[in-house]
Design an enzyme around this catalytic site. Structure first.
Site, PDB file in Angstrom:
ATOM      1  N   ASN A  10       5.220 -14.785  -9.160  1.00 14.13           N
ATOM      2  CA  ASN A  10       5.611 -14.712  -7.755  1.00 14.13           C
ATOM      3  C   ASN A  10       4.789 -13.584  -7.129  1.00 14.13           C
ATOM      4  O   ASN A  10       5.100 -12.415  -7.313  1.00 14.13           O
ATOM      5  CB  ASN A  10       7.122 -14.420  -7.675  1.00 14.13           C
ATOM      6  CG  ASN A  10       7.596 -14.148  -6.261  1.00 14.13           C
ATOM      7  OD1 ASN A  10       6.865 -14.377  -5.303  1.00 14.13           O
ATOM      8  ND2 ASN A  10       8.822 -13.654  -6.128  1.00 14.13           N
ATOM      9  N   TRP A  11       3.751 -13.980  -6.419  1.00 10.20           N
ATOM     10  CA  TRP A  11       2.829 -12.963  -5.876  1.00 10.20           C
ATOM     11  C   TRP A  11       3.419 -12.218  -4.685  1.00 10.20           C
ATOM     12  O   TRP A  11       2.861 -11.235  -4.224  1.00 10.20           O
ATOM     13  CB  TRP A  11       1.503 -13.613  -5.454  1.00 10.20           C
ATOM     14  CG  TRP A  11       0.688 -14.168  -6.577  1.00 10.20           C
ATOM     15  CD1 TRP A  11       1.061 -14.264  -7.894  1.00 10.20           C
ATOM     16  CD2 TRP A  11      -0.639 -14.706  -6.502  1.00 10.20           C
ATOM     17  NE1 TRP A  11       0.043 -14.836  -8.627  1.00 10.20           N
ATOM     18  CE2 TRP A  11      -1.007 -15.116  -7.802  1.00 10.20           C
ATOM     19  CE3 TRP A  11      -1.556 -14.889  -5.454  1.00 10.20           C
ATOM     20  CZ2 TRP A  11      -2.253 -15.695  -8.082  1.00 10.20           C
ATOM     21  CZ3 TRP A  11      -2.790 -15.469  -5.717  1.00 10.20           C
ATOM     22  CH2 TRP A  11      -3.128 -15.859  -7.019  1.00 10.20           C
ATOM     23  N   HIS A  98      15.257 -16.394  -3.206  1.00 13.96           N
ATOM     24  CA  HIS A  98      14.912 -15.112  -3.825  1.00 13.96           C
ATOM     25  C   HIS A  98      15.736 -14.015  -3.154  1.00 13.96           C
ATOM     26  O   HIS A  98      16.013 -14.083  -1.952  1.00 13.96           O
ATOM     27  CB  HIS A  98      13.413 -14.851  -3.659  1.00 13.96           C
ATOM     28  CG  HIS A  98      12.952 -13.668  -4.455  1.00 13.96           C
ATOM     29  ND1 HIS A  98      13.174 -12.379  -4.038  1.00 13.96           N
ATOM     30  CD2 HIS A  98      12.321 -13.573  -5.645  1.00 13.96           C
ATOM     31  CE1 HIS A  98      12.691 -11.542  -4.946  1.00 13.96           C
ATOM     32  NE2 HIS A  98      12.169 -12.253  -5.928  1.00 13.96           N
ATOM     33  N   GLU A 100      15.009 -11.218  -2.105  1.00 10.05           N
ATOM     34  CA  GLU A 100      14.357 -10.584  -0.951  1.00 10.05           C
ATOM     35  C   GLU A 100      14.554 -11.433   0.308  1.00 10.05           C
ATOM     36  O   GLU A 100      14.626 -10.905   1.417  1.00 10.05           O
ATOM     37  CB  GLU A 100      12.872 -10.334  -1.261  1.00 10.05           C
ATOM     38  CG  GLU A 100      12.724  -9.153  -2.228  1.00 10.05           C
ATOM     39  CD  GLU A 100      11.493  -9.175  -3.103  1.00 10.05           C
ATOM     40  OE1 GLU A 100      10.567  -9.955  -2.849  1.00 10.05           O
ATOM     41  OE2 GLU A 100      11.466  -8.385  -4.071  1.00 10.05           O
ATOM     42  N   GLU A 168      17.762 -13.226 -11.591  1.00 13.71           N
ATOM     43  CA  GLU A 168      17.044 -11.995 -11.273  1.00 13.71           C
ATOM     44  C   GLU A 168      18.038 -10.941 -10.762  1.00 13.71           C
ATOM     45  O   GLU A 168      18.411 -10.971  -9.581  1.00 13.71           O
ATOM     46  CB  GLU A 168      15.994 -12.256 -10.191  1.00 13.71           C
ATOM     47  CG  GLU A 168      14.931 -13.252 -10.588  1.00 13.71           C
ATOM     48  CD  GLU A 168      13.663 -13.058  -9.776  1.00 13.71           C
ATOM     49  OE1 GLU A 168      12.597 -12.904 -10.390  1.00 13.71           O
ATOM     50  OE2 GLU A 168      13.740 -13.022  -8.538  1.00 13.71           O
ATOM     51  N   SER A 214      11.244  -7.017 -13.448  1.00 15.60           N
ATOM     52  CA  SER A 214      10.513  -6.047 -14.286  1.00 15.60           C
ATOM     53  C   SER A 214      10.082  -6.615 -15.644  1.00 15.60           C
ATOM     54  O   SER A 214      10.073  -5.884 -16.638  1.00 15.60           O
ATOM     55  CB  SER A 214      11.339  -4.776 -14.473  1.00 15.60           C
ATOM     56  OG  SER A 214      11.501  -4.120 -13.222  1.00 15.60           O
ATOM     57  N   GLY A 235       6.997 -10.812 -10.900  1.00 15.03           N
ATOM     58  CA  GLY A 235       6.462 -10.310  -9.642  1.00 15.03           C
ATOM     59  C   GLY A 235       5.246  -9.437  -9.893  1.00 15.03           C
ATOM     60  O   GLY A 235       4.138  -9.921 -10.092  1.00 15.03           O
ATOM     61  N   GLY A 236       5.459  -8.125  -9.934  1.00 17.58           N
ATOM     62  CA  GLY A 236       4.360  -7.160 -10.060  1.00 17.58           C
ATOM     63  C   GLY A 236       3.340  -7.496 -11.139  1.00 17.58           C
ATOM     64  O   GLY A 236       2.128  -7.440 -10.890  1.00 17.58           O
TER      65      GLY A 236
HETATM   66  P1  PGA Z   1       9.143  -7.892 -10.523  1.00 17.32           P
HETATM   67  O1  PGA Z   1       9.653  -9.037  -9.493  1.00 17.32           O
HETATM   68  O2  PGA Z   1       8.590  -8.614 -11.730  1.00 17.32           O
HETATM   69  O3  PGA Z   1       8.091  -7.156  -9.754  1.00 17.32           O
HETATM   70  O4  PGA Z   1      10.312  -7.075 -10.857  1.00 17.32           O
HETATM   71  C1  PGA Z   1      10.292 -10.202  -9.955  1.00 17.32           C
HETATM   72  C2  PGA Z   1      10.664 -11.082  -8.777  1.00 17.32           C
HETATM   73  O5  PGA Z   1      11.111 -10.550  -7.750  1.00 17.32           O
HETATM   74  O6  PGA Z   1      10.527 -12.313  -8.862  1.00 17.32           O
END
Ligand code: PGA
Length: 254
Positions: A10-11, A98, A100, A168, A214, A235-236
């Site tokens: 997930n960019w 998600h 966010e 998540e 993470s 993500g990261g």
């Molecule tokens: P992260 O994000 O790997 O940077 O913790 C995961 C995500 O929000 O899908």
């Protein structure tokens, strides 16, 4: 149950044309070298890069996904993107709900459900995200929050073929903190049980439940070896080829 492992990137809101295309090319090359049949790769760039990433992925076994969609096919929805448009760009997947989007755009589980139905109607697979906040976990409500989000966000018509779940924990996203493996296993089992009630046992047993928050190469093995963890939403670490593929390699599944 022979569930295919999904390693999904997930960019988020990262990547301009040049570096996004390079990242996609790097993933494509590396995936050619790995790519056991029991493992599937997916990248979900921002909308602006979908077409160029699709080109960069040509010939590689890496699927393309988006990070959200509207529920309508078209019309007066300024700034939104429809499932038909995602199909048109070559997407096979879309991430929905998600945390966010739930937090920053006020998306409810009911809205996620309607979006998922619209995405499925266009032949898109959905990755429906659920997860508790730190306060909810501290109050001992993690299971209740996640299972309620599953009940409300996943359409009744969902099948294991068109739906993937991502657990998540909100407090684990981008923080470097991860739950204990016992906690991850507990939530994944509760999610599968809830899915069984809602969609039937056979769908629930075959539906993939990813862990996200993470995930890094150094913790991937531990997380991905859990019985009810069928992949990762990253993500990261999905923004660097070596980390993204390192997760798959270290997990020993791809
Ligand atoms: P992260 O994000 O790997 O940077 O913790 C995961 C995500 O929000 O899908």
């Amino acid at each position: 149950m022979g569930r295919k492992i999904l390693i999904a990137g997930n960019w988020k809101m990262n990547g301009l044309l040049a570096d996004g295309t390079n990242l996609a090319k790097g993933v494509a090359e590396a995936a050619k070298k790995l790519g056991k049949p029991q493992c599937e790769f997916l990248v979900c760039p921002p909308f602006t890069l979908l077409t160029s990433v699709k080109k960069a992925l040509r010939g590689a076994k890496v699927a393309l996904g988006a990070q959200d969609c509207h529920f309508a096919e078209k019309g007066a929805h300024t700034g939104d993107i429809s499932p038909v448009m995602l199909k048109d760009c070559g997407c096979q997947y879309v991430i929905l709900g998600h945390s966010e989007r739930r937090a920053n755009h006020g998306e409810s589980s009911e809205l996620v459900n309607v979006k998922a139905q619209a995405a499925h109607a266009q032949g898109l697979k959905t990755i429906i995200c659920v997860g508790e906040t730190l306060a909810e976990r501290d109050e001992g409500r993690a299971l209740e929050v996640c299972t309620t989000q599953i009940l409300d966000s996943v359409p009744e018509s969902s099948t294991w073929q068109d739906t993937v779940i991502a657990y998540e924990p909100v407090w684990a996203i981008g923080t470097g903190k991860i739950p204990t493996t016992a906690d991850v296993e507990e939530v994944h089992k509760a999610i599968r049980k809830t899915l069984a009630k809602k969609l039937g046992k056979s769908n629930a047993n075959r539906m993939r439940i990813l862990y996200g928050g993470s995930v890094k190469p150094n913790n991937a093995k531990e997380l991905l070896s859990l019985e009810d963890v069928d992949g990762a939403l990253i993500g990261g670490a999905s923004l660097k080829v070596e980390d993204f593929l390192g997760i798959a390699q270290n997990a020993g599944v791809c």
